[in-house]
Design a protein around this motif. Sequence first.
Motif, mmCIF file in Angstrom:
data_model
loop_
_atom_site.group_PDB
_atom_site.id
_atom_site.type_symbol
_atom_site.label_atom_id
_atom_site.label_comp_id
_atom_site.label_asym_id
_atom_site.label_seq_id
_atom_site.Cartn_x
_atom_site.Cartn_y
_atom_site.Cartn_z
ATOM 1 N N CYS B 148 0.843 -1.199 0.000
ATOM 2 C CA CYS B 148 0.000 0.000 0.000
ATOM 3 C C CYS B 148 0.881 1.252 0.000
ATOM 4 C CB CYS B 148 -0.925 0.008 1.217
ATOM 5 S SG CYS B 148 -2.195 -1.266 1.130
ATOM 6 N N ALA B 149 0.364 2.329 -0.610
ATOM 7 C CA ALA B 149 1.146 3.559 -0.771
ATOM 8 C C ALA B 149 1.103 4.436 0.469
ATOM 9 C CB ALA B 149 0.616 4.338 -1.967
ATOM 10 N N ALA B 150 0.085 4.237 1.306
ATOM 11 C CA ALA B 150 -0.087 4.994 2.541
ATOM 12 C C ALA B 150 -1.074 4.205 3.394
ATOM 13 C CB ALA B 150 -0.645 6.391 2.264
ATOM 14 N N VAL B 151 -1.183 4.568 4.662
ATOM 15 C CA VAL B 151 -2.280 4.021 5.465
ATOM 16 C C VAL B 151 -3.091 5.189 6.015
ATOM 17 C CG1 VAL B 151 -1.412 1.754 6.145
ATOM 18 C CG2 VAL B 151 -0.717 3.782 7.461
ATOM 19 N N MET B 152 -4.391 4.953 6.161
ATOM 20 C CA MET B 152 -5.298 5.997 6.638
ATOM 21 C C MET B 152 -6.050 5.497 7.874
ATOM 22 S SD MET B 152 -6.561 7.468 2.918
ATOM 23 C CE MET B 152 -7.221 8.997 3.592
ATOM 24 N N PRO B 153 -5.369 5.549 9.035
ATOM 25 C CA PRO B 153 -6.015 5.069 10.258
ATOM 26 C C PRO B 153 -7.101 6.032 10.734
ATOM 27 C CG PRO B 153 -3.902 6.047 10.789
ATOM 28 C CD PRO B 153 -4.004 6.042 9.284
ATOM 29 N N LEU B 154 -8.110 5.487 11.363
ATOM 30 C CA LEU B 154 -9.209 6.305 11.863
ATOM 31 C C LEU B 154 -8.868 6.878 13.235
ATOM 32 C CD1 LEU B 154 -10.767 4.507 14.259
ATOM 33 C CD2 LEU B 154 -11.527 3.238 12.267
ATOM 34 N N GLY B 155 -9.364 8.090 13.478
ATOM 35 C CA GLY B 155 -9.276 8.674 14.811
ATOM 36 C C GLY B 155 -10.428 8.173 15.664
ATOM 37 N N SER B 156 -11.592 8.071 15.035
ATOM 38 C CA SER B 156 -12.821 7.518 15.632
ATOM 39 C C SER B 156 -13.756 7.243 14.452
ATOM 40 C CB SER B 156 -13.420 8.502 16.649
ATOM 41 O OG SER B 156 -13.577 9.781 16.090
ATOM 42 N N PRO B 157 -14.927 6.625 14.700
ATOM 43 C CA PRO B 157 -15.758 6.230 13.554
ATOM 44 C C PRO B 157 -16.118 7.377 12.600
ATOM 45 C CG PRO B 157 -16.488 5.068 15.496
ATOM 46 C CD PRO B 157 -15.448 6.069 15.960
ATOM 47 N N ILE B 158 -16.284 7.004 11.339
ATOM 48 C CA ILE B 158 -16.620 7.953 10.269
ATOM 49 C C ILE B 158 -17.822 8.807 10.675
ATOM 50 C CG2 ILE B 158 -17.577 8.098 7.921
ATOM 51 C CD1 ILE B 158 -16.004 5.502 7.273
ATOM 52 N N GLY B 159 -17.659 10.100 10.534
ATOM 53 C CA GLY B 159 -18.781 11.015 10.776
ATOM 54 C C GLY B 159 -19.118 11.241 12.231
ATOM 55 N N SER B 160 -18.372 10.599 13.147
ATOM 56 C CA SER B 160 -18.714 10.713 14.569
ATOM 57 C C SER B 160 -18.231 12.032 15.160
ATOM 58 C CB SER B 160 -18.111 9.538 15.360
ATOM 59 O OG SER B 160 -16.693 9.666 15.437
ATOM 60 N N GLY B 161 -17.199 12.611 14.583
ATOM 61 C CA GLY B 161 -16.675 13.866 15.121
ATOM 62 C C GLY B 161 -16.086 13.723 16.508
ATOM 63 N N MET B 162 -15.733 12.500 16.906
ATOM 64 C CA MET B 162 -15.219 12.272 18.260
ATOM 65 C C MET B 162 -13.711 12.484 18.364
ATOM 66 S SD MET B 162 -17.432 9.294 20.086
ATOM 67 C CE MET B 162 -17.059 7.971 18.961
ATOM 68 N N GLY B 163 -13.104 12.904 17.282
ATOM 69 C CA GLY B 163 -11.679 13.205 17.339
ATOM 70 C C GLY B 163 -10.828 11.944 17.401
ATOM 71 N N ILE B 164 -9.654 12.073 18.001
ATOM 72 C CA ILE B 164 -8.724 10.943 18.080
ATOM 73 C C ILE B 164 -8.896 10.287 19.443
ATOM 74 C CG2 ILE B 164 -6.295 10.259 18.001
ATOM 75 C CD1 ILE B 164 -5.802 12.686 16.173
ATOM 76 N N ARG B 165 -9.585 9.138 19.454
ATOM 77 C CA ARG B 165 -9.909 8.483 20.716
ATOM 78 C C ARG B 165 -8.690 7.831 21.342
ATOM 79 N NH1 ARG B 165 -12.766 11.207 22.617
ATOM 80 N NH2 ARG B 165 -13.132 9.712 24.278
ATOM 81 N N ASN B 166 -7.713 7.452 20.537
ATOM 82 C CA ASN B 166 -6.549 6.764 21.080
ATOM 83 C C ASN B 166 -5.261 7.320 20.455
ATOM 84 O OD1 ASN B 166 -4.706 5.006 22.179
ATOM 85 N ND2 ASN B 166 -5.971 3.177 21.862
ATOM 86 N N PRO B 167 -4.837 8.475 20.933
ATOM 87 C CA PRO B 167 -3.657 9.114 20.348
ATOM 88 C C PRO B 167 -2.424 8.211 20.429
ATOM 89 C CG PRO B 167 -4.764 10.599 21.873
ATOM 90 C CD PRO B 167 -5.426 9.269 22.020
ATOM 91 N N TYR B 168 -2.365 7.414 21.490
ATOM 92 C CA TYR B 168 -1.238 6.500 21.662
ATOM 93 C C TYR B 168 -1.136 5.546 20.473
ATOM 94 C CZ TYR B 168 1.388 2.629 23.799
ATOM 95 O OH TYR B 168 2.290 1.632 24.064
ATOM 96 N N ASN B 169 -2.276 5.006 20.039
ATOM 97 C CA ASN B 169 -2.259 4.086 18.898
ATOM 98 C C ASN B 169 -1.856 4.775 17.595
ATOM 99 O OD1 ASN B 169 -3.199 2.007 20.570
ATOM 100 N ND2 ASN B 169 -4.362 1.132 18.872
ATOM 101 N N ILE B 170 -2.296 6.008 17.427
ATOM 102 C CA ILE B 170 -1.906 6.733 16.208
ATOM 103 C C ILE B 170 -0.385 6.913 16.196
ATOM 104 C CG2 ILE B 170 -2.112 8.913 14.932
ATOM 105 C CD1 ILE B 170 -4.603 7.109 14.723
ATOM 106 N N SER B 171 0.200 7.208 17.353
ATOM 107 C CA SER B 171 1.662 7.307 17.437
ATOM 108 C C SER B 171 2.314 5.973 17.103
ATOM 109 C CB SER B 171 2.097 7.722 18.846
ATOM 110 O OG SER B 171 1.598 8.980 19.155
ATOM 111 N N LEU B 172 1.708 4.879 17.586
ATOM 112 C CA LEU B 172 2.257 3.550 17.299
ATOM 113 C C LEU B 172 2.178 3.230 15.803
ATOM 114 C CD1 LEU B 172 0.974 1.326 20.259
ATOM 115 C CD2 LEU B 172 3.281 2.215 19.888
ATOM 116 N N VAL B 173 1.071 3.612 15.174
ATOM 117 C CA VAL B 173 0.943 3.404 13.725
ATOM 118 C C VAL B 173 2.052 4.174 13.014
ATOM 119 C CG1 VAL B 173 -0.477 3.902 11.689
ATOM 120 C CG2 VAL B 173 -1.534 2.902 13.721
ATOM 121 N N ARG B 174 2.262 5.408 13.452
ATOM 122 C CA ARG B 174 3.315 6.236 12.827
ATOM 123 C C ARG B 174 4.685 5.556 12.942
ATOM 124 N NH1 ARG B 174 4.385 8.828 8.798
ATOM 125 N NH2 ARG B 174 5.275 6.759 8.778
ATOM 126 N N GLU B 175 4.941 4.946 14.113
ATOM 127 C CA GLU B 175 6.223 4.278 14.316
ATOM 128 C C GLU B 175 6.309 2.962 13.540
ATOM 129 O OE1 GLU B 175 7.050 3.743 18.473
ATOM 130 O OE2 GLU B 175 6.557 5.831 18.915
#
Lengths: 67, 258
Positions: B148-175
Amino acid sequence: MIRVNGNVSQVSPGQPVSTVLAELKLSADLRGIAVAVNGEVIPRSDWDTYTLSDSARVEVLGAMQGG
Amino acid sequence: MSTDVFTIAGRELHSRLIVGTGGFPSLDAVAQALAASGAELATVALRRVDPSAKGSLVDVLAKAGVALLPNTAGCFTARDAVLTAKLAREAFATDWIKLEVIGDEDTLLPDAPELLRAAEQLVADGFVVLPYTTDDPILARRLQDLGCAAVMPLGSPIGSGMGIRNPYNISLVREAVEIPVVLDAGVGTASDAALAMELGCDGVMSASAIARAQDPVAMAAAMRLAVDAGRLAARAGRIPRRTYASPSTPDEGLAEFG
């Protein structure tokens, strides 16, 4: 009976895909249109030659706001 | 910022904001929001044509100078997603596909096994695949390994507007991956986009947060600034968090008033 986007079509079996586009009043050179017949992509270059069977399920798709 | 180019699959982008075109009341509203956002890439869906529709989304994007990123929204199986991607390639003459394979209608969360299956087939067929995925670093790595050329992880469900529920996981994805990470879904307002960038994401995708804002054009501008601010902050390097205060004014030379 040929169906186009879920509706019964007046197009006769044996006619090419381009007939369906004409029925929908879509210009064949229109950008942003794709056609599937029975779950297979029909490339634009085949629209004039690919003929439809009596049981053809045609999907004519285009860009919609989304995502 | 001008030298801070964002590259996906060899394509240089000068904006790190990707805009979704869904949810706007009109094509005119899409055009205005795109202009305010500065985005160079915008998603579109593929649906049955409406011969009576006025105007064309393809034309709106072309006029705005924004490249079109087709998605496979609404697909629940690898088979449907692959077929939709092939139709999108035929319709829009692009190999790029934002791959969405959804597990159920309540959460719209990705179906991981189907997503991997679809990604593998599309990469093999020459597509530039940008999969919408969960915030799971292991799954992200699997998607990278498939090509894959990139990954697009979710912050929270589509359209929920709940922001990034697990910032720690987003950092882990980045790493976990070397390919670009674009935060997708859940962004509710500008600070969510800034946080994504501060966590190290390479870009942010926003659809509902802009389209459903009370003033979509103003929110598009806010997202643009937030993505830039978050990117600058990430590069600047934040200070470590600490429990107790640390004076920013030195004690030296402090008067003694007896």
